[in-house]
Scaffold this motif. Structure first.
Motif, PDB file in Angstrom:
ATOM      1  N   PRO A 120      25.688  24.489  96.021  1.00  0.00           N
ATOM      2  CA  PRO A 120      26.157  24.522  97.410  1.00  0.00           C
ATOM      3  C   PRO A 120      25.977  25.908  98.021  1.00  0.00           C
ATOM      4  O   PRO A 120      26.040  26.923  97.310  1.00  0.00           O
ATOM      5  CB  PRO A 120      27.642  24.176  97.285  1.00  0.00           C
ATOM      6  N   LYS A 121      25.715  25.936  99.318  1.00  0.00           N
ATOM      7  CA  LYS A 121      25.572  27.216 100.014  1.00  0.00           C
ATOM      8  C   LYS A 121      26.844  28.040  99.814  1.00  0.00           C
ATOM      9  O   LYS A 121      27.961  27.540  99.929  1.00  0.00           O
ATOM     10  CB  LYS A 121      25.326  26.990 101.503  1.00  0.00           C
ATOM     11  N   LEU A 122      26.659  29.320  99.479  1.00  0.00           N
ATOM     12  CA  LEU A 122      27.745  30.285  99.251  1.00  0.00           C
ATOM     13  C   LEU A 122      28.646  29.876  98.095  1.00  0.00           C
ATOM     14  O   LEU A 122      29.793  30.318  97.988  1.00  0.00           O
ATOM     15  CB  LEU A 122      28.562  30.509 100.526  1.00  0.00           C
ATOM     16  N   LEU A 123      28.098  29.021  97.218  1.00  0.00           N
ATOM     17  CA  LEU A 123      28.765  28.624  95.967  1.00  0.00           C
ATOM     18  C   LEU A 123      30.140  27.989  96.184  1.00  0.00           C
ATOM     19  O   LEU A 123      31.041  28.131  95.351  1.00  0.00           O
ATOM     20  CB  LEU A 123      28.896  29.837  95.014  1.00  0.00           C
ATOM     21  N   MET A 124      30.296  27.304  97.313  1.00  0.00           N
ATOM     22  CA  MET A 124      31.559  26.614  97.574  1.00  0.00           C
ATOM     23  C   MET A 124      31.247  25.362  98.391  1.00  0.00           C
ATOM     24  O   MET A 124      30.416  25.408  99.310  1.00  0.00           O
ATOM     25  CB  MET A 124      32.537  27.528  98.323  1.00  0.00           C
ATOM     26  N   LYS A 125      31.901  24.242  98.066  1.00  0.00           N
ATOM     27  CA  LYS A 125      31.579  22.971  98.724  1.00  0.00           C
ATOM     28  C   LYS A 125      31.997  22.951 100.188  1.00  0.00           C
ATOM     29  O   LYS A 125      31.309  22.381 101.031  1.00  0.00           O
ATOM     30  CB  LYS A 125      32.247  21.830  97.959  1.00  0.00           C
ATOM     31  N   ASP A 126      33.122  23.562 100.479  1.00  0.00           N
ATOM     32  CA  ASP A 126      33.667  23.486 101.836  1.00  0.00           C
ATOM     33  C   ASP A 126      33.592  24.866 102.492  1.00  0.00           C
ATOM     34  O   ASP A 126      34.520  25.664 102.402  1.00  0.00           O
ATOM     35  CB  ASP A 126      35.119  22.994 101.776  1.00  0.00           C
ATOM     36  N   VAL A 127      32.434  25.170 103.120  1.00  0.00           N
ATOM     37  CA  VAL A 127      32.293  26.469 103.789  1.00  0.00           C
ATOM     38  C   VAL A 127      32.231  26.263 105.297  1.00  0.00           C
ATOM     39  O   VAL A 127      31.854  25.211 105.784  1.00  0.00           O
ATOM     40  CB  VAL A 127      31.038  27.231 103.299  1.00  0.00           C
TER      41      VAL A 127
END
Length: 522
Positions: A368-375
């Motif tokens: 996931p972008k920025l290593l987090m699912k909920d950005v």
């Protein structure tokens, strides 16, 4: 029972020097070394009695080398040189580094070419054994004619001046400590002051620390790099031995072996063996070449440091009463160049680690972008890479080779100097920054690997990942990541990942270092 090292007789290594400094080995003067020291001192006394003109024995120093000193003033001359040359500024260097200076100087003096008195050498060893270590300012040496200012501060306590670290690590005035312990200051004889302050022990002691700390950082970088590759679902094919046998650099082959063995048995890598990714980006694919080149630089430094550890670097060298040679063994260039090289090598490990960090937050390869699912509401792991980028650039600014510069000193008598003391200090700064960059990569790699579940990695990567997760949890939303980076830095700096990887490799009967194990150890 402690191991014993015979000053002036046995071969000193990086590991032995550190063991003496840490109290694990005891350095002693045996009868043979004492005999050499006494004979060398007798040569100096004979030179003084005959009135032969020898630099630093009965002449002034530097540009005052043509000024003759009377026999009755030869002792006063040695006292004054310690005072006049104690001009260091800046922070006090760590106690262990000062202690390494004492140890390396004791070993050089015990070889019997310096004209030192036995009582003086025994007092130096007393400081080592009692852990009463002189304080030394970090700045003031130009790295030729020896580390004059730092060594002058180091030996002020012999004549009752200066400050020392006491047994409990606090700092105190030397005269107060000597009084408390019922000790008296020494009266130096001819040439002794010069023998004490001429030499490369400040540069050398920093180089010893570079060898130790860079070795650990390089080992750690391999482990974290392997974890990052797993998180990015990269390929282990570029680590195949056949590839590296046809470009057979030792460091490259070592790193390829380590990465290949650390990744062996990974379900994650096996899961995409037939995927359409033809090649990985360089920061994954070229780890053997980049990490390996830095390994070669480290190996070069270690080899030269161990030559210097067993060298005599003061001036003049006393061969006998008829043969005193004024030479240049004190010049720091042999260490200044490889220390600068090692600094570049350390900086490059941070540079490539930052590239892997950037790749892990791009949202590529199934992460996931920025290593987090909920950005969006959450910034995720965007900002730690700013920190690594800042440290990478700081290291680049520190990579200018101090040894490429020279400022004439001593009214032109010392017209080319090495600046090796700066090379040593700034290389340790680069390693400080590298350890922080690796901490950021470790934070990212652990987070990336979480997204590959339920697939498992190899035993070594699973073990190191579990160790990290015991200390820092997976992040599903924003939190103060500085605390996480600090925890990761503690892991990196302690060498825990390297120790754990080695323990697992023994249990799994994995050989991480192959044929170069001995060569790349110390």
């Amino acid at each position: 029972m402690k191991k014993v090292f015979n000053y002036g007789i046995d071969r000193l290594t990086v590991n032995i020097a550190l063991d003496i400094a840490r109290g694990n080995t005891k350095g002693v003067l045996n009868g043979k070394a004492k005999e050499k020291v006494l004979k060398s001192q007798s040569y100096v006394q004979e030179i003084v009695a005959k009135g032969d003109v020898v630099y630093g024995v009965n002449t002034g120093f530097g540009p005052l080398c043509t000024t003759i000193i009377s026999e009755e003033d030869t002792s006063t001359l040695q006292h004054k040189i310690l005072q006049s040359h104690s001009v260091g500024v800046g922070n006090i260097i760590p106690k262990e580094t000062s202690k390494l200076m004492l140890i390396t100087k004791a070993h050089a003096l015990a070889q019997g070419f310096s004209g030192i008195a036995l009582t003086t050498l025994e007092r130096i060893i007393w400081h080592i054994d009692k852990d009463i270590v002189p304080t030394v300012p970090e700045k003031g040496s130009v790295g030729a004619s020896g580390d004059l200012a730092p060594l002058s501060h180091l030996f002020l306590p012999l004549i009752g001046l200066g400050e020392v670290y006491t047994e409990d690590g606090s700092r105190a005035i030397t005269s107060d400590v000597l009084s408390r312990l019922g000790m008296k200051s020494l009266q130096l004889g001819p040439k002794e002051g010069l023998a004490l302050i001429n030499g490369t022990q400040f540069i050398l002691s920093h180089a010893v620390k570079v060898v130790e700390r860079l070795a650990q950082a390089l080992d750690t970088a391999d482990v974290i790099g392997a974890m990052s590759l797993e998180g990015l679902m990269g390929s282990a094919r570029p680590f195949e031995p056949e590839l590296h046998q046809i470009r057979a650099y030792k460091g490259t082959q070592l790193v390829a072996t380590r990465l290949r063995e650390m990744l062996n048995g990974s379900e994650i890598l096996e899961s995409h063996v037939d995927c359409d990714r033809v090649q990985d980006p360089y920061s994954l694919r070229c780890m053997p070449q980049v990490h390996g080149a830095s390994r070669n630089a480290w190996l070069h430094l270690k080899e030269l440091v161990e030559v210097e550890l067993n060298s005599v670097t003061d001036n003049p060298i006393i061969l006998d009463a008829e043969n005193a040679i004024s030479g240049g063994n004190f010049h720091g260039q042999p260490l200044a160049l490889p220390l600068d090289y090692a600094g570049v090598a350390a900086a490059e490990i941070g540079n490539i680690a930052d590239r892997r960090c950037y790749m892990m937050i791009e949202g590529r390869f199934g992460l996931p972008k920025l290593l987090m699912k909920d950005v969006g509401l959450n910034s995720g792991f965007m900002i730690p890479q700013y920190t690594s980028a800042a440290l990478v650039t700081e290291n680049k600014t520190l990579c200018f080779p101090a040894s490429a510069d020279s400022v004439p000193t001593s009214l032109g008598q010392e017209d080319h100097v090495s600046m090796g003391s700066i090379s040593g200090r700034k290389t340790l700064q680069i390693i400080d920054n590298l350890e922080q960059i690796l901490a950021v990569e470790l934070l990212y790699a652990a987070q990336a690997l979480d997204f590959r579940r339920p697939l498992k990695s190899s035993p070594i990567i699973e073990g190191t990942h579990a160790y990290v997760r015991e200390r820092v949890a997976h992040a599903d939303e924003d939190r103060v990541l500085a605390y996480d980076i600090k925890a990761m830095h503690d892991i990196v700096k302690s060498g825990a990942l390297v120790h754990l990887a080695n323990e697992i490799s023994k249990k799994e009967k994995i050989d991480l270092n192959g044929e170069y194990k001995q060569e790349f150890s110390f």
